[in-house]
Design an enzyme around this catalytic site. Structure first.
Site, PDB file in Angstrom:
ATOM      1  N   LYS A  32       2.253 112.811  53.620  1.00  9.58           N
ATOM      2  CA  LYS A  32       2.724 111.267  53.024  1.00  9.58           C
ATOM      3  C   LYS A  32       3.580 110.522  54.135  1.00  9.58           C
ATOM      4  O   LYS A  32       4.707 111.301  54.352  1.00  9.58           O
ATOM      5  CB  LYS A  32       3.344 111.240  51.822  1.00  9.58           C
ATOM      6  CG  LYS A  32       3.790 109.747  51.111  1.00  9.58           C
ATOM      7  CD  LYS A  32       4.488 109.862  49.799  1.00  9.58           C
ATOM      8  CE  LYS A  32       5.830 110.206  49.743  1.00  9.58           C
ATOM      9  NZ  LYS A  32       6.731 109.101  50.616  1.00  9.58           N
ATOM     10  N   LEU A  60       3.612 102.686  50.904  1.00  7.71           N
ATOM     11  CA  LEU A  60       4.434 101.532  51.381  1.00  7.71           C
ATOM     12  C   LEU A  60       4.486 100.612  50.175  1.00  7.71           C
ATOM     13  O   LEU A  60       5.422  99.765  50.015  1.00  7.71           O
ATOM     14  CB  LEU A  60       3.652 100.674  52.745  1.00  7.71           C
ATOM     15  CG  LEU A  60       3.722 101.544  53.666  1.00  7.71           C
ATOM     16  CD1 LEU A  60       3.039 100.644  55.011  1.00  7.71           C
ATOM     17  CD2 LEU A  60       4.835 101.991  54.580  1.00  7.71           C
ATOM     18  N   LYS A  61       3.864 101.212  48.954  1.00  6.45           N
ATOM     19  CA  LYS A  61       4.225 100.261  47.841  1.00  6.45           C
ATOM     20  C   LYS A  61       4.232  98.775  47.997  1.00  6.45           C
ATOM     21  O   LYS A  61       5.041  98.063  47.626  1.00  6.45           O
ATOM     22  CB  LYS A  61       5.415 100.769  47.103  1.00  6.45           C
ATOM     23  CG  LYS A  61       5.769 102.174  47.124  1.00  6.45           C
ATOM     24  CD  LYS A  61       7.123 102.497  46.382  1.00  6.45           C
ATOM     25  CE  LYS A  61       7.285 104.057  46.038  1.00  6.45           C
ATOM     26  NZ  LYS A  61       7.452 104.841  47.402  1.00  6.45           N
ATOM     27  N   ASN A  67      -2.581  87.391  47.843  1.00  5.83           N
ATOM     28  CA  ASN A  67      -3.291  87.059  49.331  1.00  5.83           C
ATOM     29  C   ASN A  67      -2.471  88.098  49.983  1.00  5.83           C
ATOM     30  O   ASN A  67      -3.188  88.734  51.053  1.00  5.83           O
ATOM     31  CB  ASN A  67      -3.069  85.964  49.674  1.00  5.83           C
ATOM     32  CG  ASN A  67      -3.983  85.723  51.088  1.00  5.83           C
ATOM     33  OD1 ASN A  67      -5.180  85.683  51.147  1.00  5.83           O
ATOM     34  ND2 ASN A  67      -3.226  85.013  51.827  1.00  5.83           N
ATOM     35  N   THR A  68      -1.438  88.175  50.126  1.00  3.13           N
ATOM     36  CA  THR A  68      -0.554  88.838  51.215  1.00  3.13           C
ATOM     37  C   THR A  68      -0.824  90.349  50.917  1.00  3.13           C
ATOM     38  O   THR A  68      -0.791  91.070  51.860  1.00  3.13           O
ATOM     39  CB  THR A  68       1.341  88.496  51.142  1.00  3.13           C
ATOM     40  OG1 THR A  68       1.407  87.344  51.196  1.00  3.13           O
ATOM     41  CG2 THR A  68       1.674  89.626  51.907  1.00  3.13           C
ATOM     42  N   ARG A 180      10.453 119.098  42.249  1.00  4.46           N
ATOM     43  CA  ARG A 180      11.360 119.988  42.983  1.00  4.46           C
ATOM     44  C   ARG A 180      11.323 121.463  42.604  1.00  4.46           C
ATOM     45  O   ARG A 180      10.576 121.870  41.606  1.00  4.46           O
ATOM     46  CB  ARG A 180      12.528 119.410  42.340  1.00  4.46           C
ATOM     47  CG  ARG A 180      13.205 117.918  42.471  1.00  4.46           C
ATOM     48  CD  ARG A 180      13.328 117.994  44.029  1.00  4.46           C
ATOM     49  NE  ARG A 180      13.848 116.840  44.478  1.00  4.46           N
ATOM     50  CZ  ARG A 180      13.053 115.861  45.135  1.00  4.46           C
ATOM     51  NH1 ARG A 180      11.759 116.366  45.132  1.00  4.46           N
ATOM     52  NH2 ARG A 180      13.598 114.966  45.518  1.00  4.46           N
ATOM     53  N   GLN A 189      16.420 111.869  42.169  1.00  2.45           N
ATOM     54  CA  GLN A 189      15.335 111.676  41.277  1.00  2.45           C
ATOM     55  C   GLN A 189      15.720 112.195  39.821  1.00  2.45           C
ATOM     56  O   GLN A 189      16.502 113.227  39.722  1.00  2.45           O
ATOM     57  CB  GLN A 189      14.337 112.749  41.899  1.00  2.45           C
ATOM     58  CG  GLN A 189      13.666 112.417  43.085  1.00  2.45           C
ATOM     59  CD  GLN A 189      12.665 111.319  43.194  1.00  2.45           C
ATOM     60  OE1 GLN A 189      12.613 110.427  42.430  1.00  2.45           O
ATOM     61  NE2 GLN A 189      11.708 111.346  44.275  1.00  2.45           N
ATOM     62  N   GLY A 209       8.633 116.431  49.202  1.00  2.00           N
ATOM     63  CA  GLY A 209       9.222 116.099  50.411  1.00  2.00           C
ATOM     64  C   GLY A 209      10.506 116.873  50.709  1.00  2.00           C
ATOM     65  O   GLY A 209      10.256 117.870  51.338  1.00  2.00           O
ATOM     66  N   ARG A 210      11.700 116.599  50.176  1.00  2.00           N
ATOM     67  CA  ARG A 210      13.059 117.189  50.639  1.00  2.00           C
ATOM     68  C   ARG A 210      13.164 118.547  50.167  1.00  2.00           C
ATOM     69  O   ARG A 210      13.487 119.386  51.053  1.00  2.00           O
ATOM     70  CB  ARG A 210      14.184 116.316  49.759  1.00  2.00           C
ATOM     71  CG  ARG A 210      14.534 115.045  50.411  1.00  2.00           C
ATOM     72  CD  ARG A 210      15.416 114.065  49.802  1.00  2.00           C
ATOM     73  NE  ARG A 210      14.643 113.504  48.669  1.00  2.00           N
ATOM     74  CZ  ARG A 210      15.439 112.705  47.991  1.00  2.00           C
ATOM     75  NH1 ARG A 210      16.663 112.288  48.148  1.00  2.00           N
ATOM     76  NH2 ARG A 210      14.737 112.099  47.119  1.00  2.00           N
TER      77      ARG A 210
END
Length: 229
Positions: A32, A60-61, A67-68, A180, A189, A209-210
């Site tokens: 990711k 990137l949410k 349109n964008t 976790r 979180q 991730g962490r």
């Protein structure tokens, strides 16, 4: 078969990210890339991961006018990524525009998933942004909106996976962050679970991730997770 484990490259520099990537096998995990690393290193870094044959979740949410968002999703697909996401709260028209923008890729299009409620939210916090629903109600409502728009699935806490699967179907993908290890603190979180708990709840993919990137030996953590999963 796509691995269940998605390793979040939560690094603030390219060297550390590459050091971990070089120890990982694309047959064992996906990767990711989020806002921090993408802003720092850009599309070329994503393309480099794709060339290494990793499935890349570009996190990137997107959340903007339809349109964008449609154009952003199309640009993301051009990078060859496996999965992209948008914010479900952007509404039905935005979600449909995102889906339509990927039609030209046919069977090669990336998976398109929607973010429901961020796992940093705690019960009661939704009221501060004008939402009266409980966390499970809001997550389920947005998941059903994403399904109506024709998206492939959602990002949600493992706590909401069962009800989302019940409402949207077993084939509706659930991607679960906030994972976790038993000995990890929750940090920022709030709604977290261990990998084993999330799988039991029905999560299709786990974003971790962490617990990996902040470990003294990240690859050992990945290896242990793969054994458990």
């Amino acid at each position: 078969m796509t691995p269940k484990l998605i390793v979040a490259l939560d690094f603030d520099n390219q060297d550390n990210a590459i050091q971990l990537v070089e120890k990982l096998d694309p047959n064992h995990c996906a990767l990711k890339v989020g806002s921090e690393l993408f802003t720092l290193l850009g599309p070329q870094f994503v393309k480099a991961l794709v060339r290494r044959e990793f499935k890349v979740f570009l996190d990137l949410k997107f959340h903007d006018i339809p349109n964008t968002v449609a154009k952003a999703c199309h640009s993301a697909a051009e990078l060859g990524v496996w999965m992209i996401n948008v914010h479900a709260i952007g509404g039905l028209k935005m979600l449909q525009a995102a889906r339509e923008s990927l039609k030209t890729y046919g069977k090669d299009r990336p998976l398109l998933i929607a973010v429901t409620v961020l796992t940093s939210f705690e019960e009661g916090e939704l009221a501060s942004v004008g939402i009266s629903n409980t966390l499970p109600e809001q997550a389920t409502h947005l998941a059903m909106l994403a399904r109506e728009a024709g998206l492939d699935g959602v990002v949600s806490s493992a706590h909401e996976v069962k009800i989302i699967k019940q409402k949207c179907g077993e084939n509706f993908i659930t991607v679960t962050p906030g994972i976790r290890l038993p000995n990890n603190l929750k940090d920022d979180q709030s709604r977290v679970m261990t990998p084993q708990q999330a799988i039991r709840e029905g999560s299709d993919f786990l974003v971790i991730g962490r617990p990996i990137t902040q470990a003294s030996n990240p690859y050992e953590v990945v290896s242990a997770l793969l054994r458990d999963l």
